[in-house]
Design a protein around this motif. Structure first.
Motif, PDB file in Angstrom:
ATOM      1  N   LEU A 305      11.700  -3.941  14.062  1.00  0.00           N
ATOM      2  CA  LEU A 305      12.147  -5.305  13.819  1.00  0.00           C
ATOM      3  C   LEU A 305      11.764  -5.746  12.407  1.00  0.00           C
ATOM      4  O   LEU A 305      12.548  -6.411  11.720  1.00  0.00           O
ATOM      5  CB  LEU A 305      11.511  -6.250  14.845  1.00  0.00           C
ATOM      6  CG  LEU A 305      11.871  -7.735  14.711  1.00  0.00           C
ATOM      7  CD1 LEU A 305      13.385  -7.941  14.694  1.00  0.00           C
ATOM      8  CD2 LEU A 305      11.231  -8.546  15.829  1.00  0.00           C
ATOM      9  N   TYR A 306      10.595  -5.346  11.961  1.00  0.00           N
ATOM     10  CA  TYR A 306      10.152  -5.702  10.610  1.00  0.00           C
ATOM     11  C   TYR A 306      11.125  -5.139   9.571  1.00  0.00           C
ATOM     12  O   TYR A 306      11.497  -5.815   8.614  1.00  0.00           O
ATOM     13  CB  TYR A 306       8.757  -5.142  10.375  1.00  0.00           C
ATOM     14  CG  TYR A 306       8.128  -5.551   9.065  1.00  0.00           C
ATOM     15  CD1 TYR A 306       7.460  -6.757   8.932  1.00  0.00           C
ATOM     16  CD2 TYR A 306       8.190  -4.711   7.947  1.00  0.00           C
ATOM     17  CE1 TYR A 306       6.873  -7.133   7.737  1.00  0.00           C
ATOM     18  CE2 TYR A 306       7.612  -5.073   6.744  1.00  0.00           C
ATOM     19  CZ  TYR A 306       6.954  -6.281   6.649  1.00  0.00           C
ATOM     20  OH  TYR A 306       6.373  -6.642   5.452  1.00  0.00           O
ATOM     21  N   GLU A 307      11.536  -3.897   9.790  1.00  0.00           N
ATOM     22  CA  GLU A 307      12.463  -3.258   8.849  1.00  0.00           C
ATOM     23  C   GLU A 307      13.791  -3.990   8.827  1.00  0.00           C
ATOM     24  O   GLU A 307      14.387  -4.191   7.767  1.00  0.00           O
ATOM     25  CB  GLU A 307      12.660  -1.793   9.237  1.00  0.00           C
ATOM     26  CG  GLU A 307      13.455  -0.999   8.218  1.00  0.00           C
ATOM     27  CD  GLU A 307      13.460   0.486   8.522  1.00  0.00           C
ATOM     28  OE1 GLU A 307      13.803   1.267   7.622  1.00  0.00           O
ATOM     29  OE2 GLU A 307      13.115   0.869   9.658  1.00  0.00           O
ATOM     30  N   PRO A 523       7.718   5.798   6.433  1.00  0.00           N
ATOM     31  CA  PRO A 523       7.083   5.109   5.312  1.00  0.00           C
ATOM     32  C   PRO A 523       8.008   4.125   4.623  1.00  0.00           C
ATOM     33  O   PRO A 523       7.576   3.279   3.877  1.00  0.00           O
ATOM     34  CB  PRO A 523       6.702   6.264   4.361  1.00  0.00           C
ATOM     35  CG  PRO A 523       7.549   7.415   4.773  1.00  0.00           C
ATOM     36  CD  PRO A 523       7.777   7.250   6.239  1.00  0.00           C
ATOM     37  N   SER A 524       9.332   4.218   4.892  1.00  0.00           N
ATOM     38  CA  SER A 524      10.264   3.282   4.268  1.00  0.00           C
ATOM     39  C   SER A 524      10.016   1.860   4.745  1.00  0.00           C
ATOM     40  O   SER A 524      10.358   0.900   4.069  1.00  0.00           O
ATOM     41  CB  SER A 524      11.702   3.687   4.593  1.00  0.00           C
ATOM     42  OG  SER A 524      11.914   3.678   5.989  1.00  0.00           O
ATOM     43  N   VAL A 525       9.419   1.717   5.955  1.00  0.00           N
ATOM     44  CA  VAL A 525       9.117   0.382   6.467  1.00  0.00           C
ATOM     45  C   VAL A 525       8.055  -0.271   5.599  1.00  0.00           C
ATOM     46  O   VAL A 525       8.111  -1.457   5.299  1.00  0.00           O
ATOM     47  CB  VAL A 525       8.623   0.449   7.929  1.00  0.00           C
ATOM     48  CG1 VAL A 525       8.204  -0.916   8.412  1.00  0.00           C
ATOM     49  CG2 VAL A 525       9.722   1.023   8.808  1.00  0.00           C
ATOM     50  N   ARG A 526       7.063   0.528   5.149  1.00  0.00           N
ATOM     51  CA  ARG A 526       5.992  -0.009   4.331  1.00  0.00           C
ATOM     52  C   ARG A 526       6.531  -0.465   2.993  1.00  0.00           C
ATOM     53  O   ARG A 526       7.174   0.275   2.272  1.00  0.00           O
ATOM     54  CB  ARG A 526       4.892   1.034   4.160  1.00  0.00           C
ATOM     55  CG  ARG A 526       4.053   1.176   5.412  1.00  0.00           C
ATOM     56  CD  ARG A 526       3.095   2.328   5.329  1.00  0.00           C
ATOM     57  NE  ARG A 526       3.760   3.611   5.478  1.00  0.00           N
ATOM     58  CZ  ARG A 526       4.172   4.083   6.629  1.00  0.00           C
ATOM     59  NH1 ARG A 526       4.025   3.376   7.720  1.00  0.00           N
ATOM     60  NH2 ARG A 526       4.763   5.243   6.711  1.00  0.00           N
ATOM     61  N   GLY A 527       6.263  -1.707   2.687  1.00  0.00           N
ATOM     62  CA  GLY A 527       6.756  -2.279   1.445  1.00  0.00           C
ATOM     63  C   GLY A 527       8.115  -2.911   1.585  1.00  0.00           C
ATOM     64  O   GLY A 527       8.670  -3.453   0.634  1.00  0.00           O
ATOM     65  N   ALA A 528       8.678  -2.867   2.802  1.00  0.00           N
ATOM     66  CA  ALA A 528      10.016  -3.424   2.996  1.00  0.00           C
ATOM     67  C   ALA A 528      10.050  -4.919   2.756  1.00  0.00           C
ATOM     68  O   ALA A 528      11.081  -5.476   2.416  1.00  0.00           O
ATOM     69  CB  ALA A 528      10.511  -3.112   4.407  1.00  0.00           C
TER      70      ALA A 528
END
Length: 542
Positions: A305-307, A523-528
């Motif tokens: 959901l964050y992504e 890892p694409s979620v991190r920093g999204a």
């Protein structure tokens, strides 16, 4: 009708953009404080010149005193009077540097010159300090030599005691911790002696200084001409030498103790938490008077959901639209809206409002590690420890691996920071175990007593490191790169994607496993959340 809050945001955006243009055109340049600091230097140079003259006047007054007669020979020998001219020369050099190098940079007033201006300011200030030190030297030198003449007996006695203490410290460290470390770790003899060398050198220098003190004190006692300058300098060197010897003693004691400490830090579990702030703007679509109301909702959400919420192509995530038969709600993120558990009309301002839009106002990512710590064969598990995003990502592939190791016989500065299977860095060290052969003649590492824990970390059935596995790591990976190993079938053996961790009951019960970490590391979620596209004010959540 166009949503009113978009119109207001657009107008606000234009206003801010206009202000940026104005500020860029009128105020861009060197920082004000930096310009003021630079412009103050000419006055500082003038003040320095005045101070040099004051120091000179004080010195000239001293030369006329009866106390100066005994030190006059040293003043001539060391040419004290020249120090004032040298100080003025330095100040003139500072002025030239200011006029030639610094002033033109300040006049250009460009922000990209900031670093150059700072460097020139530091350079000129250092020259001012040097000039001040030169100007103080004659009076300072007079006081020092005069004090040596007047207090020769007490200084001689003190210096002997200081030299003895330096000798005692050196001998204690040489025959104690240093000697023991060389005996216990003969392969480290060169490194140990290198660490002891400064103390040994200091002890030799102290003997030389004491010889000078003794010789000049003998001349003083006999009424002969003594070199009180050398006497004063050597007594001061012994005093400062003792302080340095104590510092080296503490440092060396600590370094030798490091060789007898052993620890491993194993990444036991990982956890990610994602938070969003959803903002709602509501208004009366039928009113000509714009009177928006705002509400915020903070939620912890799943990575998926964050992504979705922080995707670049998302603007408004949901809306309430006014209609003839009443208002209706629509979601631009589909069924994911339900996961937010937000009642669209919660905290609704009043009956007059009939439209609204929702967007992601802010986002935040939080990361945690849990470790198993082994120290001298004893283990404990830590609580969750917060780590930053970059460290989390850097260690994402190292679950179940030792990410920090300091074996016996290794200094702290040489500890291993490249991920490896737990205990691998201890293999080959006789403090932990020994090589044995199995029924086929292949060598494997057999752990001693409490270190057998490394063979039981992943399963109840013990496993051992083969000589070939350790030798490959030791020659090709140690202190160079992470080592994941390979199974007979060529699959990765250790780490997050390794077969051993994935098949380990202990790691299957971790938070990382239960949250689906073994199935998908994203890892694409991190920093999204770094670039939000919400309908409200732009924000950067981190």
């Amino acid at each position: 009708m166009v949503r009113k809050h978009f119109l207001m945001n657009f107008i606000a955006g234009l206003t801010i953009a206009g202000l940026v243009v104005v500020l860029t055109g009128c105020g861009a340049g060197l920082p004000k404080e930096l310009k003021n600091e630079a412009k103050s230097l000419p006055n500082a140079i003038k003040t320095g010149q005045s101070q040099v003259d004051k120091h000179k006047d004080k010195y000239l007054s001293l030369t006329k005193s009866s106390e100066f007669k005994d030190v006059e020979a040293f003043a001539l020998k060391e040419n004290w009077i020249q120090k004032f001219q040298l100080a003025h020369d330095e100040l003139n050099r500072a002025k030239i540097l200011y006029d030639k190098d610094l002033k033109p940079l300040v006049s250009k007033n460009k922000p990209e010159l900031t670093q150059g201006v700072k460097q020139q300011i530091i350079r000129i200030k250092k020259i001012l300090q040097d000039a001040e030190e030169l100007a103080r030297t004659p009076v300072s030198r007079f006081s020092k030599i005069r004090g040596a003449i007047d207090n020769a007996v007490s200084l001689h006695s003190r210096s002997k005691k200081e030299a003895e203490q330096i000798q005692w410290i050196s001998d204690k460290m040489k025959t104690g911790p240093t000697s023991k470390a060389i005996t216990d770790f003969p392969d480290l003899s060169e490194k140990i002696n290198t660490r002891f060398a400064p103390l040994s050198k200091l002890e030799r220098q102290s003997r030389d200084h004491l010889s000078v003190v003794a010789a000049e004190f003998g001349r003083h006692s006999a009424g002969s001409i003594a070199d009180y300058a050398a006497f004063a300098d050597s007594t001061q060197a012994l005093a400062s030498g003792l302080e340095q010897a104590k510092i080296l003693e503490t440092k060396l004691t600590g370094e030798m103790a490091q060789l007898y400490a052993s620890y491993t830090k194993i990444l036991k579990d990982m956890r990610e938490e994602y938070f969003v702030t959803i903002k709602r703007e509501s208004w009366n679509e039928n009113s000509d008077y714009y009177d928006p109301k705002f509400a915020t909702f903070q939620r912890q959400v799943s990575p998926e959901l964050y992504e979705a919420l922080t995707a670049d192509n998302i603007d408004v995530i949901a809306a309430i639209t006014a209609g003839f038969l009443g208002s209706s709600f629509s979601s631009n993120i589909g069924s994911l809206w339900k996961e937010l558990s937000i009642n669209p009309t919660e905290q609704w301002p009043g009956r007059g409002h009939n439209a609204a839009s929702f967007w992601v106002e802010d986002s935040k990512e939080t990361y945690f590690h849990k470790y198993m710590l082994e120290e001298n064969g004893e283990t404990k598990e830590t609580d969750w420890e917060k780590v930053d995003a970059s460290f989390y990502d850097a260690n994402l592939e190292y679950l179940g691996m030792a990410i920090l190791v300091k074996p016996y016989g290794v200094f702290e500065q040489d500890r291993l920071t490249q991920a490896a299977p737990p205990g691998m860095a201890y293999v080959g060290n006789s403090k932990y175990g020994e090589w044995k052969k199995d029924n086929t003649g292949n060598q494997f590492w057999s752990w001693y007593g409490k270190y057998a824990l490394f063979s039981m970390l992943f399963n109840s059935r013990p496993s051992y490191y083969s000589y070939n596995s350790w030798n490959g790591w030791n020659n090709n990976y140690r202190n160079r790169q992470p080592y994941f190993g390979k199974t007979k079938d060529g699959f990765q053996q250790y780490g997050t994607s390794g077969t051993i961790v994935k098949q380990s009951p202990g790691f299957q019960s971790t938070n990382f496993a239960k949250s689906g970490g073994f199935k998908s590391q994203a890892p694409s979620v991190r920093g999204a959340g770094a670039n939000l596209r919400g309908g409200g004010p732009k924000s950067k959540g981190k």
